[in-house]
Motif scaffolding. Structure first.
Motif, PDB file in Angstrom:
ATOM      1  N   ALA A 207       0.818  -1.219   0.000  1.00  0.00           N
ATOM      2  CA  ALA A 207       0.000   0.000   0.000  1.00  0.00           C
ATOM      3  C   ALA A 207       0.848   1.263   0.000  1.00  0.00           C
ATOM      4  O   ALA A 207       0.487   2.271  -0.616  1.00  0.00           O
ATOM      5  CB  ALA A 207      -0.928  -0.012   1.210  1.00  0.00           C
ATOM      6  N   GLY A 208       1.997   1.202   0.696  1.00  0.00           N
ATOM      7  CA  GLY A 208       2.881   2.364   0.755  1.00  0.00           C
ATOM      8  C   GLY A 208       3.407   2.749  -0.621  1.00  0.00           C
ATOM      9  O   GLY A 208       3.444   3.933  -0.983  1.00  0.00           O
ATOM     10  N   GLU A 209       3.804   1.740  -1.401  1.00  0.00           N
ATOM     11  CA  GLU A 209       4.303   2.000  -2.763  1.00  0.00           C
ATOM     12  C   GLU A 209       3.182   2.521  -3.662  1.00  0.00           C
ATOM     13  O   GLU A 209       3.405   3.396  -4.507  1.00  0.00           O
ATOM     14  CB  GLU A 209       4.905   0.719  -3.350  1.00  0.00           C
ATOM     15  N   LYS A 210       1.971   1.985  -3.495  1.00  0.00           N
ATOM     16  CA  LYS A 210       0.836   2.466  -4.291  1.00  0.00           C
ATOM     17  C   LYS A 210       0.547   3.923  -3.971  1.00  0.00           C
ATOM     18  O   LYS A 210       0.280   4.724  -4.880  1.00  0.00           O
ATOM     19  CB  LYS A 210      -0.400   1.606  -4.010  1.00  0.00           C
ATOM     20  N   GLU A 211       0.616   4.278  -2.694  1.00  0.00           N
ATOM     21  CA  GLU A 211       0.334   5.654  -2.279  1.00  0.00           C
ATOM     22  C   GLU A 211       1.414   6.614  -2.784  1.00  0.00           C
ATOM     23  O   GLU A 211       1.109   7.747  -3.176  1.00  0.00           O
ATOM     24  CB  GLU A 211       0.236   5.710  -0.751  1.00  0.00           C
ATOM     25  N   ARG A 212       2.664   6.165  -2.774  1.00  0.00           N
ATOM     26  CA  ARG A 212       3.775   7.012  -3.248  1.00  0.00           C
ATOM     27  C   ARG A 212       3.902   7.001  -4.773  1.00  0.00           C
ATOM     28  O   ARG A 212       4.727   7.710  -5.338  1.00  0.00           O
ATOM     29  CB  ARG A 212       5.095   6.542  -2.629  1.00  0.00           C
ATOM     30  N   GLN A 213       3.118   6.101  -5.400  1.00  0.00           N
ATOM     31  CA  GLN A 213       3.118   5.936  -6.867  1.00  0.00           C
ATOM     32  C   GLN A 213       4.494   5.511  -7.404  1.00  0.00           C
ATOM     33  O   GLN A 213       4.938   5.945  -8.467  1.00  0.00           O
ATOM     34  CB  GLN A 213       2.667   7.233  -7.545  1.00  0.00           C
ATOM     35  N   THR A 214       5.139   4.620  -6.625  1.00  0.00           N
ATOM     36  CA  THR A 214       6.437   4.082  -7.058  1.00  0.00           C
ATOM     37  C   THR A 214       6.312   2.631  -7.530  1.00  0.00           C
ATOM     38  O   THR A 214       7.299   2.046  -7.971  1.00  0.00           O
ATOM     39  CB  THR A 214       7.458   4.148  -5.902  1.00  0.00           C
ATOM     40  N   LEU A 215       5.112   2.068  -7.416  1.00  0.00           N
ATOM     41  CA  LEU A 215       4.924   0.689  -7.851  1.00  0.00           C
ATOM     42  C   LEU A 215       4.865   0.598  -9.379  1.00  0.00           C
ATOM     43  O   LEU A 215       5.410  -0.336  -9.978  1.00  0.00           O
ATOM     44  CB  LEU A 215       3.637   0.115  -7.233  1.00  0.00           C
TER      45      LEU A 215
END
Length: 390
Positions: A207-215
């Motif tokens: 979820a953290g990567e999705k929120e930071r848009q780094t996924l």
């Protein structure tokens, strides 16, 4: 582990342990929680030990001088406090127990009757409860003295009251009470941290990567989705293992801070450590995958925390239910129940019970859970509706 999985794993490890929140929740908290518990227990127990060594403070209510009053006054374990209002003194704990001696006490004792003795105490106070028990033992020693005197007056040997001599001996080779406490606390601690130790890392990697848009940029690299998923998965597993090790370190520090934390010393053999490590690793592998799947499903970091928080609570239920289970008598069906089977194995090996049938059953089920959870995680990671769910 292929080339791309290694690259992703290395990258995620650096990112995970660069985050101060992850370090705090996965390493610092597991290390400090048990020393903190041991310190608090030490403060409480030292106060109780001090209380038990000091003379018990009592108020004495008696209309005439009698033998029991003289006995209590001469007893070094009793401190008689004079008070005008015994109820007020008891309420303030200036006295812990009030001893009320009935009328014609000595005369009734002489005639073989039963005079009345009343103990007035506050059952909401632990100190008053302890004092009441001590006073009961002191008065019991007085009654034994009366019984011995009566028998001697009749020309009877007082030893007739003790027709047998009971001697107790434990077959336990080592550990004793400490090992009993060890078998209650260690399984609880290890299973909890093995399962939830990876939650902070899982929350951040999904979820953290999705929120930071780094996924999205990660998905455009040469690494396929399976390599990316496995790199993240092994990072969460390692975070869970580190959290478990940190909690063990905290446990050892706790025993140094308060040596009476486990009573007598308790140790584990190399064989026991290997088996415990195996089942804890299986727990970490199983829960890491499902935690990562939940994290990927969540839209953002906060939502992932909301979904993953109940995992800790759910784990508490089997951990508490099995806390008082005897390691030498774990029911067979326990080894077919998730989480409880792992706790059962740890309890057994702590008391040197090595039942390889139970270990194989537990390992077999754990491998099923690992495979099942990994399949679910892979399926979810392959779905665009999950990865880009926002």
């Amino acid at each position: 582990m292929n080339k791309f999985t290694k690259i992703v794993f290395k990258k995620e490890m650096m990112d995970t342990f660069r985050d101060k929140k992850t370090i705090f929740s996965s390493i610092i908290i597991p290390i400090i929680i048990f020393p903190l518990i041991a310190f608090v227990i030490g403060l409480g127990s030292s106060d109780m030990v001090k209380e038990s060594k000091e003379p018990v403070q009592i108020a004495l209510l008696s209309e005439e001088n009698n033998e029991l009053e003289m006995f209590l006054k001469s007893n070094n374990d009793v401190n008689i406090i004079k008070t005008k209002d015994y109820r007020k003194s008891l309420d303030k704990l200036d006295v812990k127990v009030v001893v009320k001696i009935g009328e014609n006490f000595d005369e009734k004792i002489k005639n073989g009757e039963k005079p009345e003795i009343s103990l007035i105490y506050d059952d909401t106070s632990q100190k008053s409860e302890m004092a009441k028990s001590r006073v009961e033992q002191i008065i019991l020693s007085y009654t034994n003295h009366i019984v011995v005197r009566r028998l001697e007056n009749e020309g009877i040997n007082p030893q007739i009251l003790e027709p047998v001599d009971i001697k107790s001996s434990s077959v336990s080779k080592e550990g004793g009470t400490g090992l009993l406490l060890f078998s209650m606390l260690l399984p609880f601690m290890l299973t909890i941290w093995s399962a939830v130790g990876g939650i902070p890392a899982a929350t951040d990697l999904g979820a953290g990567e999705k929120e930071r848009q780094t996924l999205e940029p990660l998905l455009t690299t040469k690494a396929n989705r399976m390599a990316i998923l496995m790199g993240k998965y092994f990072t969460v597993v390692l975070a869970g293992i580190i959290a478990t090790i940190a909690s063990l370190i905290g446990f050892l520090i706790a025993t140094k801070i308060n040596p009476e934390f486990l009573g007598e010393s308790a140790t584990l053999s190399i064989k026991s450590i290997v088996i415990i490590t195996l089942v804890c690793l299986e727990m970490a592998l199983a829960f890491s995958s499902i935690e990562l799947a939940i994290s990927f499903y969540a839209r953002n970091f906060k939502e992932a925390q909301t979904y993953l928080s109940p995992v800790s609570i759910l784990l508490m239920v089997p951990a508490y239910l099995t806390m008082f289970v005897d390691g030498r008598a774990v029911p067979e069906y326990y080894f077919h129940i998730p989480i409880i089977n792992t706790i059962g194995i740890i309890k057994e090996v702590i008391v040197s019970v090595y039942d390889f049938k139970h270990i194989l059953i537990t390992t077999g089920w754990n491998l099923v859970y690992i495979a099942l959870f990994l399949i679910v995680t892979v399926k979810m990671f392959e779905k665009e509706t999950v990865i880009f769910r926002n």
